[in-house]
Write a protein that holds these residues in place. Sequence first.
Motif, PDB file in Angstrom:
ATOM      1  N   GLN A  34       0.976  -1.146  -0.043  1.00  0.00           N
ATOM      2  CA  GLN A  34      -0.124   0.122   0.136  1.00  0.00           C
ATOM      3  C   GLN A  34       0.827   1.296  -0.012  1.00  0.00           C
ATOM      4  O   GLN A  34       0.376   2.223  -0.202  1.00  0.00           O
ATOM      5  CB  GLN A  34      -0.809  -0.006   1.200  1.00  0.00           C
ATOM      6  CG  GLN A  34      -1.835  -1.110   1.227  1.00  0.00           C
ATOM      7  CD  GLN A  34      -1.157  -2.540   1.828  1.00  0.00           C
ATOM      8  OE1 GLN A  34      -0.249  -2.390   2.440  1.00  0.00           O
ATOM      9  NE2 GLN A  34      -2.001  -3.376   1.928  1.00  0.00           N
ATOM     10  N   ASP A 240       0.491 -15.126   0.646  1.00  0.00           N
ATOM     11  CA  ASP A 240       0.173 -13.797   0.352  1.00  0.00           C
ATOM     12  C   ASP A 240       0.811 -13.125  -0.395  1.00  0.00           C
ATOM     13  O   ASP A 240       1.013 -11.690  -0.658  1.00  0.00           O
ATOM     14  CB  ASP A 240      -0.146 -12.914   1.705  1.00  0.00           C
ATOM     15  CG  ASP A 240       1.048 -12.647   2.284  1.00  0.00           C
ATOM     16  OD1 ASP A 240       2.033 -13.314   2.192  1.00  0.00           O
ATOM     17  OD2 ASP A 240       0.979 -11.833   3.398  1.00  0.00           O
ATOM     18  N   ARG A 422     -14.896   0.775   0.111  1.00  0.00           N
ATOM     19  CA  ARG A 422     -14.763   0.865   1.581  1.00  0.00           C
ATOM     20  C   ARG A 422     -15.869   1.544   2.070  1.00  0.00           C
ATOM     21  O   ARG A 422     -16.105   1.231   3.538  1.00  0.00           O
ATOM     22  CB  ARG A 422     -13.756   2.026   1.565  1.00  0.00           C
ATOM     23  CG  ARG A 422     -13.953   3.393   1.257  1.00  0.00           C
ATOM     24  CD  ARG A 422     -12.908   4.497   1.454  1.00  0.00           C
ATOM     25  NE  ARG A 422     -13.073   5.650   0.865  1.00  0.00           N
ATOM     26  CZ  ARG A 422     -12.754   6.197  -0.411  1.00  0.00           C
ATOM     27  NH1 ARG A 422     -12.365   5.217  -1.089  1.00  0.00           N
ATOM     28  NH2 ARG A 422     -13.022   7.249  -0.792  1.00  0.00           N
ATOM     29  N   GLN A 426     -18.546  -5.002   3.665  1.00  0.00           N
ATOM     30  CA  GLN A 426     -17.834  -6.256   3.372  1.00  0.00           C
ATOM     31  C   GLN A 426     -16.425  -6.040   3.673  1.00  0.00           C
ATOM     32  O   GLN A 426     -15.504  -5.659   3.194  1.00  0.00           O
ATOM     33  CB  GLN A 426     -18.072  -6.671   1.728  1.00  0.00           C
ATOM     34  CG  GLN A 426     -17.305  -7.962   1.782  1.00  0.00           C
ATOM     35  CD  GLN A 426     -18.300  -9.141   2.315  1.00  0.00           C
ATOM     36  OE1 GLN A 426     -19.233  -8.803   2.644  1.00  0.00           O
ATOM     37  NE2 GLN A 426     -17.526 -10.424   2.558  1.00  0.00           N
ATOM     38  N   PRO A 427     -15.901  -6.549   5.090  1.00  0.00           N
ATOM     39  CA  PRO A 427     -14.576  -6.162   5.251  1.00  0.00           C
ATOM     40  C   PRO A 427     -13.643  -6.914   4.438  1.00  0.00           C
ATOM     41  O   PRO A 427     -13.941  -7.879   4.017  1.00  0.00           O
ATOM     42  CB  PRO A 427     -14.537  -6.849   6.530  1.00  0.00           C
ATOM     43  CG  PRO A 427     -15.751  -7.045   7.145  1.00  0.00           C
ATOM     44  CD  PRO A 427     -16.653  -7.087   6.205  1.00  0.00           C
ATOM     45  N   GLY A 428     -12.420  -6.344   4.000  1.00  0.00           N
ATOM     46  CA  GLY A 428     -11.398  -6.564   3.207  1.00  0.00           C
ATOM     47  C   GLY A 428     -11.875  -6.633   1.824  1.00  0.00           C
ATOM     48  O   GLY A 428     -10.772  -6.696   0.811  1.00  0.00           O
ATOM     49  N   ALA A 429     -12.825  -6.140   1.431  1.00  0.00           N
ATOM     50  CA  ALA A 429     -13.217  -6.032  -0.080  1.00  0.00           C
ATOM     51  C   ALA A 429     -12.542  -4.623  -0.643  1.00  0.00           C
ATOM     52  O   ALA A 429     -12.340  -3.680   0.073  1.00  0.00           O
ATOM     53  CB  ALA A 429     -14.636  -5.538  -0.380  1.00  0.00           C
ATOM     54  N   THR A 430     -11.898  -4.843  -1.818  1.00  0.00           N
ATOM     55  CA  THR A 430     -11.320  -3.610  -2.550  1.00  0.00           C
ATOM     56  C   THR A 430     -11.908  -3.277  -3.953  1.00  0.00           C
ATOM     57  O   THR A 430     -12.679  -3.885  -4.273  1.00  0.00           O
ATOM     58  CB  THR A 430      -9.695  -4.131  -2.737  1.00  0.00           C
ATOM     59  OG1 THR A 430      -9.945  -5.101  -3.575  1.00  0.00           O
ATOM     60  CG2 THR A 430      -9.146  -4.543  -1.509  1.00  0.00           C
TER      61      THR A 430
END
Length: 611
Positions: A34, A240, A422, A426-430
């Motif tokens: 990031q 990852d 954001r 939905q946590p973690g969605a990009t």
Amino acid sequence: MGDPKKFLERLHDGVVVGDGAMGTMLYSLGVPIQTNYDQLNVTRPELVIQLHAEYLAAGAQLLETNTFGANRTKLADFGLDSQVREINVRGASLARAVAGDRAFVAGSIGPLREAERPEADSFEAYREQAAALAEGGCDVLILETFADLAELETALRAARAACDLPVICQLAFLEQGKTAKGADAEDAAYRLPDLGASVVGANCGGGPARVLQALKRMARATSAPLSAFANSGFPTRVGDRFIYLANPSYFADTAREMVAAGASLVGGCCGTTPADIRAVAEAVRALKPGPRLVRPSVPAAPKPAPIAPARRPSFLDRVGRRPIVVAELDPPKHLDTAKVFEGAAELAALGVDAITMAENPLATIRMSNVVLAHLVQQRTGVRVICHITCRDRNLIGLQSHLMGADVLDVQYLLALTGDPARIGAQPGATSVYDLDSVGLIKLIATLNRGENMAGHSIKRSTHFLIGAGFNPNSKRIDHQIKRLEMKVKAGTQFVLTQPVYDAEKIRETYALTASIGVPIFIGVFPLLSAKNAEYLHNEVPGIVIPDAVRERMHKTPAEGQREEGMKIAREMIDAALDVAPGIYLIPPQTTYKPAVDLTRYIREKTGTLPG
């Protein structure tokens, strides 16, 4: 080495070895993905110096600056657009300090962030970066990883305007010697030297074999020096991280073939390491670029005019004959579709012209709108306008999705950029955003010509009717109108607006857009309550509800607020029917009944209720 003339002389006398990857190496050193890697020139210069030194020790004779994304548009995503000069000058000076008189320094310039912008703005962004790199002490500029030949030509003109350094121009080729935007290797090799490119070549886009293929095609088209900077094969995901599996021996063997094909500058791109560059340096040390048989430049035969898909009747054929009514029925957040089918049946009975279905609005998970649209069309005979966003799919997925929609006979599309992931739950969605809405419109128009974005045939044309969004509530309405003009130029055939709660704003919207040339359907969203009005005004992007309307809702007793919201909606419809070709009804997502009631109101008021 500090002398641009020596760089060109070296290319004619032998082979110059370039360095390898910067970004993937910084990632391997623990820099989070990031992070803005270009800013490391200022914040972590020791890491950049370390990598330059490792490549120099491995045998690199040309070091690229850590500035690939250090242009104004990409830095703006990190709030760093005011530091363009500082980051680029610093990046050049770090490479210069390591290179000394042992290696050349190439100022790396990559494409701007994907978006539609005036060419003058792009030119200035490239010129600004090129000037800063020259100021920092570069011997040469390298414009790399371009997919759009027209954009590379703009960058080249800007670089030539900024300084007198030699310029290397490289495109990222995919299959069949074409870039993702359809640029052809031979065509690029013909055109770029005439515009001032000192070296032309290929980088990224795939592994060594793909770069070699493109290089051979370029070698037949130009006598200019050639460059090749391949990825280390294709990446494999391990945990990852992405790991490049091509070994240095294979990379070096292909480098020999590149030199034999005519390359005089050979280095590495994504995934390559100092070990790869060491192997290349040893492999090409005694080699000279192979001979080339350059074919005379022959003007490309003009492409035949694209065959437009057969004209199909659409709801737009009824514009001017009666008020068009488009009503929204959003897919459910679950698997129970009963209410959607009920609402569609009632709207069909009232003669609605089209139904729209949003795609995961406000980044909230809902059923596939394309699949549900197909089922609604089968059951009711009413065409569905599917919202297509750029948020959830990359360029590959978008094209696949659109071809699937065509096969399912879902032909009406509304091209939108999409709410950022954001803001959803939905946590973690990009968010992806390979394209913006203008780019998506161009993509759909390209499919309508029977080609994908890489210029490859899809066997037949799609038949999409292309819609776009418009926000009359924007404080910068002039900017919105210019963007709408860009959308129409790209292929838009109709427009749906955000809901409007001001009759005067409706009249103003049509006055300002009179020259647009495509029908614009005004959005009407009935309010449920005073609380609902405050939520829409304060939390939903693009919606503005005037103080007077919100106050009116607050003054109405709670039990009457829903009907007051419907009354306001009818007032907006009355105002719109005087100037608009039709209405876009957006009912609250919990019920379809307001859309049914307002459709009946419009049909009764205008005498167009089905017999």
